[in-house]
Structure formats: structure tokens, C-alpha cells
Design an enzyme around this catalytic site. Structure first.
Site, PDB file in Angstrom:
ATOM      1  N   ASP A   8       0.873  -1.162   0.000  1.00  0.00           N
ATOM      2  CA  ASP A   8       0.000   0.000   0.000  1.00  0.00           C
ATOM      3  C   ASP A   8       0.920   1.224   0.000  1.00  0.00           C
ATOM      4  OD1 ASP A   8      -2.323   1.629   0.489  1.00  0.00           O
ATOM      5  OD2 ASP A   8      -1.718   1.719   2.592  1.00  0.00           O
ATOM      6  N   LEU A   9       0.387   2.393  -0.341  1.00  0.00           N
ATOM      7  CA  LEU A   9       1.238   3.599  -0.386  1.00  0.00           C
ATOM      8  C   LEU A   9       1.114   4.456   0.887  1.00  0.00           C
ATOM      9  CD1 LEU A   9       3.090   5.558  -2.080  1.00  0.00           C
ATOM     10  CD2 LEU A   9       0.968   6.718  -2.705  1.00  0.00           C
ATOM     11  N   ASP A  10      -0.096   5.026   1.066  1.00  0.00           N
ATOM     12  CA  ASP A  10      -0.289   6.001   2.148  1.00  0.00           C
ATOM     13  C   ASP A  10      -0.188   5.321   3.510  1.00  0.00           C
ATOM     14  OD1 ASP A  10      -0.940   8.296   0.437  1.00  0.00           O
ATOM     15  OD2 ASP A  10      -2.793   7.219  -0.020  1.00  0.00           O
ATOM     16  N   THR A  16       1.914   9.891   4.312  1.00  0.00           N
ATOM     17  CA  THR A  16       0.865  10.764   3.788  1.00  0.00           C
ATOM     18  C   THR A  16      -0.499  10.520   4.433  1.00  0.00           C
ATOM     19  OG1 THR A  16       0.888   9.162   1.993  1.00  0.00           O
ATOM     20  CG2 THR A  16       1.715  11.377   1.484  1.00  0.00           C
ATOM     21  N   LYS A  44      -9.563   4.815   6.447  1.00  0.00           N
ATOM     22  CA  LYS A  44      -8.261   4.580   5.818  1.00  0.00           C
ATOM     23  C   LYS A  44      -8.357   3.495   4.762  1.00  0.00           C
ATOM     24  CE  LYS A  44      -4.636   5.647   9.147  1.00  0.00           C
ATOM     25  NZ  LYS A  44      -3.753   5.015  10.131  1.00  0.00           N
ATOM     26  N   SER A 113      -2.539   0.781  -4.406  1.00  0.00           N
ATOM     27  CA  SER A 113      -3.068   1.904  -3.618  1.00  0.00           C
ATOM     28  C   SER A 113      -4.448   2.316  -4.109  1.00  0.00           C
ATOM     29  CB  SER A 113      -2.125   3.103  -3.756  1.00  0.00           C
ATOM     30  OG  SER A 113      -2.708   4.261  -3.224  1.00  0.00           O
ATOM     31  N   ALA A 114      -5.294   2.755  -3.157  1.00  0.00           N
ATOM     32  CA  ALA A 114      -6.609   3.287  -3.520  1.00  0.00           C
ATOM     33  C   ALA A 114      -6.516   4.715  -4.054  1.00  0.00           C
ATOM     34  CB  ALA A 114      -7.510   3.278  -2.282  1.00  0.00           C
ATOM     35  N   LYS A 144     -11.077  -0.861  -1.805  1.00  0.00           N
ATOM     36  CA  LYS A 144     -10.863  -1.752  -0.669  1.00  0.00           C
ATOM     37  C   LYS A 144     -12.046  -1.570   0.277  1.00  0.00           C
ATOM     38  CE  LYS A 144      -5.891  -0.841  -1.049  1.00  0.00           C
ATOM     39  NZ  LYS A 144      -4.708  -0.182  -0.456  1.00  0.00           N
ATOM     40  N   GLU A 168      -0.007  -3.477   4.503  1.00  0.00           N
ATOM     41  CA  GLU A 168      -1.092  -2.498   4.628  1.00  0.00           C
ATOM     42  C   GLU A 168      -1.112  -1.854   6.010  1.00  0.00           C
ATOM     43  OE1 GLU A 168      -3.761  -0.901   3.741  1.00  0.00           O
ATOM     44  OE2 GLU A 168      -3.967  -1.497   1.664  1.00  0.00           O
ATOM     45  N   ASP A 169      -1.508  -0.581   6.075  1.00  0.00           N
ATOM     46  CA  ASP A 169      -1.701   0.068   7.384  1.00  0.00           C
ATOM     47  C   ASP A 169      -3.177   0.217   7.725  1.00  0.00           C
ATOM     48  OD1 ASP A 169      -2.196   2.049   5.419  1.00  0.00           O
ATOM     49  OD2 ASP A 169      -1.904   3.607   6.930  1.00  0.00           O
TER      50      ASP A 169
HETATM   51  C1  BG6 Z   1      -5.836   5.665   0.386  1.00  0.00           C
HETATM   52  C2  BG6 Z   1      -5.850   6.416   1.704  1.00  0.00           C
HETATM   53  O1  BG6 Z   1      -4.546   5.229   0.124  1.00  0.00           O
HETATM   54  O2  BG6 Z   1      -6.268   6.490  -0.679  1.00  0.00           O
HETATM   55  C3  BG6 Z   1      -7.187   7.080   1.939  1.00  0.00           C
HETATM   56  O3  BG6 Z   1      -5.581   5.512   2.753  1.00  0.00           O
HETATM   57  C4  BG6 Z   1      -7.571   7.928   0.741  1.00  0.00           C
HETATM   58  O4  BG6 Z   1      -7.095   7.869   3.111  1.00  0.00           O
HETATM   59  C5  BG6 Z   1      -7.570   7.059  -0.515  1.00  0.00           C
HETATM   60  O5  BG6 Z   1      -8.871   8.497   0.938  1.00  0.00           O
HETATM   61  C6  BG6 Z   1      -7.938   7.820  -1.774  1.00  0.00           C
HETATM   62  O6  BG6 Z   1      -6.954   8.771  -2.063  1.00  0.00           O
HETATM   63  P1  BG6 Z   1      -7.091   9.945  -3.108  1.00  0.00           P
HETATM   64  O7  BG6 Z   1      -5.684  10.524  -3.161  1.00  0.00           O
HETATM   65  O8  BG6 Z   1      -7.494   9.331  -4.418  1.00  0.00           O
HETATM   66  O9  BG6 Z   1      -8.085  10.902  -2.606  1.00  0.00           O
HETATM   67 MG    MG Z   2      -2.664   3.091   3.684  1.00  0.00          MG
END
Ligand code: BG6
Ligand code: MG
Length: 220
Positions: A8-10, A16, A44, A113-114, A144, A168-169
Site C-alpha cells: 500500500d502507499l499512504d 501521507t 483509511k 493503492s486506492a 478496498k 497495509e496500514d
Molecule cells: C488511500 C488512503 O490510500 O487512498 C485514503 O488511505 C484515501 O485515506 C484514498 O482516501 C484515496 O486517495 P485519493 O488521493 O485518491 O483521494
Molecule cells: Mg494506507
């Protein structure tokens, strides 16, 4: 045997998650909705529009699709403001060394990542070239806890989920990985991530051997 890791990224690669939280907090205040860190924990990992729906449900509010699109845009503008100066110092502790280690062990690396901002953030921290496969919020139709993002990653890698660890976090991200048949590492607190195969505070000083022996113990 582990052949690949999907990150996962964030909150896993880059610090972030706190900026997403601050941007949602600001939107919540703007809409007069009480929003706590616990509420954020449940949001999240899920897409921007699904997150907005959860936020509005918390406040018992309902808006037109047009307004909801506007709120998503506002939240994203605030998020981009908060992340505009992000640079490699925003990479979380232990990540670069762990990626180096995995690469030297011949492990394939993917991002799942989402976020629709994932490529922008990865470029800003200069890690894009480290991943064999990148799947982000622009590539999937289901958020997710649906496993789509990880299954697309596995397919692009050409490796079966049972040979891939997802890191994943978020609780929703672990749900997604489990339902896709992946092995799982939760990063953060047991409080939210106890359904992962193992939970670690960070990836600092972690080796492939440690993960392999620990995960096989928990799943056998
Ligand atoms: C996920 C985050 O990686 O991405 C969420 O954990 C975030 O907090 C989601 O809402 C969507 O991100 P973005 O940048 O498309 O608004
Ligand atoms: Mg995350």
C-alpha cells in the site's frame, strides 16, 4: 514461498496518511461534522468518494451527486496543498533499505493503492522506478475492502496471491488482501489490524527471512 510483495502507499511507503486525515478533518469542520481519529481509522484505505459517503453518514447529512463531487474536489485540493512539498524525506523509516533487500533477494515489488494521487506522490519521493507494477485508484472500479487492486497487481506480476505478501496500514486493506487470498502484514497497531497474519510497528530492520518464517508459522 514468497515471490512478491504488494505495498500500500499512504501510511506504508510514505507518511501521507496524516495529510489525508487533515484534509478530511478540514472538510468535516467545513460541513459541521464531528470527525475523530477513530472515524478516520475506519476510512483509511478506501477511495475518496467512498470516504466522503462515510463522512456524510457520520454527520447524518445527504447531498446531491453534484455537491458530493465538489466536496471530493475540495478535499483533494486541500490534500494536494498539504503534500505539495513532499520529497524523499517523507518516505517512512526502513522502506528504502527494505526495498533494496527485497530486490537483492529477487522479490518482485508492486504498489496497490486506492489513491488517485499515488503516481504523483511516488514520483515526488522518487520511488516510482522501484516498482515492477503499479496499480492505483485510477485503475480500479471497486474500493478496498474489495480485493480488485491487489488481484490486478498479482495478475500484472504473473504471481498467484498465495505467494504474495500485501503490506497495509488500514483494516480495510487487510480485509481486501485476505479476501483476495494474499498473505498479510499489518503496519501499525494490533487494535485495528489483528486480522493480519502479522502486525509490525514498522518495516525497519525487517528481513524477508523473518517474514517468511513468521507468516508460515501463523498460517500453518
Ligand atoms: C488511500 C488512503 O490510500 O487512498 C485514503 O488511505 C484515501 O485515506 C484514498 O482516501 C484515496 O486517495 P485519493 O488521493 O485518491 O483521494
Ligand atoms: Mg494506507
Amino acid at each position: 514461498m514468497i515471490d512478491a510483495i504488494i505495498f500500500d502507499l499512504d501510511g506504508v511507503i510514505v507518511d501521507t496518511a496524516k495529510y489525508h486525515f487533515r484534509a478530511w478533518q478540514r472538510l468535516a469542520a467545513h460541513l459541521d461534522i464531528h470527525f475523530t481519529p477513530e472515524d478516520n481509522e475506519r476510512m483509511k484505505g478506501i477511495s475518496r468518494s467512498d470516504s466522503l459517503d462515510k463522512l456524510l453518514a457520520l454527520g447524518g447529512k445527504s447531498y446531491s451527486e453534484r455537491d458530493k463531487q465538489k466536496f471530493c474536489l475540495i478535499k483533494n485540493t486541500w490534500y494536494l496543498e498539504l503534500t505539495q512539498n513532499i520529497n524523499p524525506s517523507g518516505i517512512l523509516p526502513g522502506i528504502v533499505a527494505f526495498l533494496d533487500h527485497l530486490e537483492s533477494e529477487g522479490i518482485k515489488l508492486a504498489l496497490g493503492s486506492a489513491s488517485k494521487n499515488a503516481r504523483k506522490i511516488l514520483d515526488a519521493v522518487k520511488l516510482t522506478h522501484r516498482f515492477d507494477v503499479i496499480v492505483d485508484g485510477n485503475d480500479v472500479s471497486k474500493s478496498k475492502p474489495d480485493p480488485e487492486v491487489f488481484l490486478k497487481g498479482a495478475q500484472a506480476l504473473g504471481i498467484a496471491p498465495q505467494h504474495i505478501i500485501v503490506v497495509e496500514d488500514s483494516a480495510k486493506g487487510i480485509d481486501a488482501a485476505i479476501s483476495g487470498g494474499f498473505l498479510t502484514v499489518g503496519l501499525g497497531s494490533e487494535d485495528h489490524l489483528s486480522h493480519a497474519d502479522i502486525v509490525l510497528p514498522s518495516l525497519e530492520h525487517i528481513t524477508l527471512g523473518f517474514l517468511q518464517s513468521h507468516i508460515s508459522k501463523t498460517v500453518s
